[in-house]
Design an enzyme around this catalytic site. Structure first.
Site, PDB file in Angstrom:
ATOM      1  N   ASN A  33       0.866  -1.182   0.000  1.00 40.62           N
ATOM      2  CA  ASN A  33       0.000   0.000   0.000  1.00 40.62           C
ATOM      3  C   ASN A  33       0.904   1.234   0.000  1.00 40.62           C
ATOM      4  OD1 ASN A  33      -1.815   2.046   0.503  1.00 40.62           O
ATOM      5  ND2 ASN A  33      -2.258   1.433   2.620  1.00 40.62           N
TER       6      ASN A  33
ATOM      7  N   LYS B 132       0.013   4.233  -0.240  1.00 38.24           N
ATOM      8  CA  LYS B 132      -0.685   5.399   0.327  1.00 38.24           C
ATOM      9  C   LYS B 132      -0.506   6.594  -0.628  1.00 38.24           C
ATOM     10  CE  LYS B 132       0.225   3.431   4.816  1.00 38.24           C
ATOM     11  NZ  LYS B 132       0.063   3.595   6.234  1.00 38.24           N
TER      12      LYS B 132
ATOM     13  N   HIS C 169      -9.619   1.153   4.946  1.00 39.55           N
ATOM     14  CA  HIS C 169      -8.340   1.373   5.646  1.00 39.55           C
ATOM     15  C   HIS C 169      -8.571   2.373   6.785  1.00 39.55           C
ATOM     16  CE1 HIS C 169      -4.213   2.560   6.457  1.00 39.55           C
ATOM     17  NE2 HIS C 169      -3.830   1.469   5.817  1.00 39.55           N
TER      18      HIS C 169
ATOM     19  N   GLU D 188      -6.906   4.779   7.776  1.00 38.67           N
ATOM     20  CA  GLU D 188      -6.639   6.185   7.421  1.00 38.67           C
ATOM     21  C   GLU D 188      -7.833   6.789   6.687  1.00 38.67           C
ATOM     22  OE1 GLU D 188      -2.824   5.541   5.540  1.00 38.67           O
ATOM     23  OE2 GLU D 188      -1.968   5.063   7.496  1.00 38.67           O
TER      24      GLU D 188
ATOM     25  N   GLU E 119      -5.495  -4.970  10.695  1.00 31.98           N
ATOM     26  CA  GLU E 119      -4.497  -3.922  10.875  1.00 31.98           C
ATOM     27  C   GLU E 119      -4.802  -3.131  12.142  1.00 31.98           C
ATOM     28  OE1 GLU E 119      -2.467  -2.753   6.987  1.00 31.98           O
ATOM     29  OE2 GLU E 119      -4.257  -1.537   7.141  1.00 31.98           O
TER      30      GLU E 119
ATOM     31  N   GLY F  23       2.426   2.211  10.785  1.00 34.89           N
ATOM     32  CA  GLY F  23       3.426   3.270  10.684  1.00 34.89           C
ATOM     33  C   GLY F  23       4.142   3.608  11.974  1.00 34.89           C
TER      34      GLY F  23
ATOM     35  N   SER G 195       3.268  -2.187  10.408  1.00 37.82           N
ATOM     36  CA  SER G 195       4.713  -2.209  10.672  1.00 37.82           C
ATOM     37  C   SER G 195       5.372  -3.545  10.328  1.00 37.82           C
ATOM     38  CB  SER G 195       4.999  -1.808  12.124  1.00 37.82           C
ATOM     39  OG  SER G 195       4.630  -0.454  12.332  1.00 37.82           O
TER      40      SER G 195
HETATM   41  C1  PEP Z   1      -0.884   0.155   6.133  1.00 37.52           C
HETATM   42  O1  PEP Z   1      -1.076   1.352   6.119  1.00 37.52           O
HETATM   43  O2  PEP Z   1      -1.698  -0.608   5.590  1.00 37.52           O
HETATM   44  C2  PEP Z   1       0.307  -0.339   6.797  1.00 37.52           C
HETATM   45  C3  PEP Z   1       0.312  -1.580   7.174  1.00 37.52           C
HETATM   46  O3  PEP Z   1       1.340   0.561   6.997  1.00 37.52           O
HETATM   47  P1  PEP Z   1       2.780   0.264   7.648  1.00 37.52           P
HETATM   48  O4  PEP Z   1       3.279  -1.044   7.070  1.00 37.52           O
HETATM   49  O5  PEP Z   1       3.625   1.412   7.239  1.00 37.52           O
HETATM   50  O6  PEP Z   1       2.577   0.152   9.113  1.00 37.52           O
END
Ligand code: PEP
Length: 254
Positions: A8, A10, A92, A94, A163, A169, A208
């Protein structure tokens, strides 16, 4: 089942990143036991799909619930499909935080995506307060129950991504036990609702995931792959995670 590693991007990326990542991914994709998907910003779907020549799939990061209309700035699922996407990330955290998306809206988007032939990647996850209160499972299973439509397991199917919001992040991940417990609870809920079809839905972990922890996460029971944010912007890191998935699928997980 083959594990699936989804990047992803983003709101990151450029034509230069497409030119850098696509050849690196193509050079290894055929040797990996895992399937790869890259989800760039909408403007990069077409060039990335062309660069990956169908050998690695491409996805969007959101779609509108309607097919067309007066919705300035939005993108319909059919448009993503026409640009070369075959997946779309929906719900998601976000999007839920930045745009106030509700489970009902996520469900409508899943229905629109499936109607356009896209496979939805449905994100669920608790925030830090819910985890601290011991309510993580209730939150996640509630999101799942309200978001998934009745025909979710019929073609073109769908994926679920667990998630935890606080892990995205942040460099923090749940314990192996907590990931396994949540994936087990999601699997039980999918089976209870969809029967044998629910047993086949891939449940990805996201939050992460890095080369350093990928093998540990991907070897856990009921982890069918990973949704990768930051590390998917670096070809070497994304491919290192994909190689770990190869080991995970050999161990019979997913
Ligand atoms: C995400 O936004 O789907 C995600 C898993 O981000 P990150 O791997 O940067 O934590």
């Amino acid at each position: 089942m083959r594990q699936i590693i989804i990047g992803n991007w983003k709101m990151n990326g450029s034509n230069a990143l497409v030119a850098e990542i696509a050849p690196a991914v193509l050079a290894e994709a055929a040797q990996l036991a895992a399937d790869l998907v890259l989800c760039p910003p909408a403007t990069l779907i077409a060039p990335l799909a062309v660069a990956l020549a169908g050998q690695v799939k491409v996805g969007g990061q959101d779609c509108h619930a309607q097919e067309a209309g007066a919705h300035t700035g939005d993108i319909a699922a059919g448009m993503l499909r026409e640009a070369g996407a075959s997946y779309v990330i929906l719900g998601h955290s976000e999007r839920r935080a930045d745009h106030g998306e509700t489970d009902a809206e996520v469900r409508a988007k899943i229905e629109a995506a499936r109607a356009a032939g896209l496979t939805p990647i449905v994100c669920v996850g608790e925030d830090e307060a819910a985890r601290a209160e011991g309510a993580a499972e209730t939150v996640v299973l509630g999101q799942l129950a309200r978001s998934l439509p009745e025909d979710f397991v019929a073609p073109p199917g769908g994926l679920v991504a667990y998630e935890p919001v606080w892990a995205i992040g942040s460099g923090r991940t749940p314990t192996a036990g907590d990931i396994a417990a949540m994936h087990g609870a999601i699997r039980a809920a999918l089976r209870a609702r969809f029967g044998a079809g629910g047993a086949r839905v891939a449940i990805l972990y996201g939050g992460s995931v890095k080369p350093a922890n990928a093998a540990r996460v991907l070897a856990l029971p009921e982890v069918g792959g990973a949704l990768v944010g930051g590390a998917s912007l670096i070809a070497g890191d994304f491919l290192a995670i994909a190689r770990a998935a190869t080991l995970g699928s050999a161990a019979g997980t997913g």
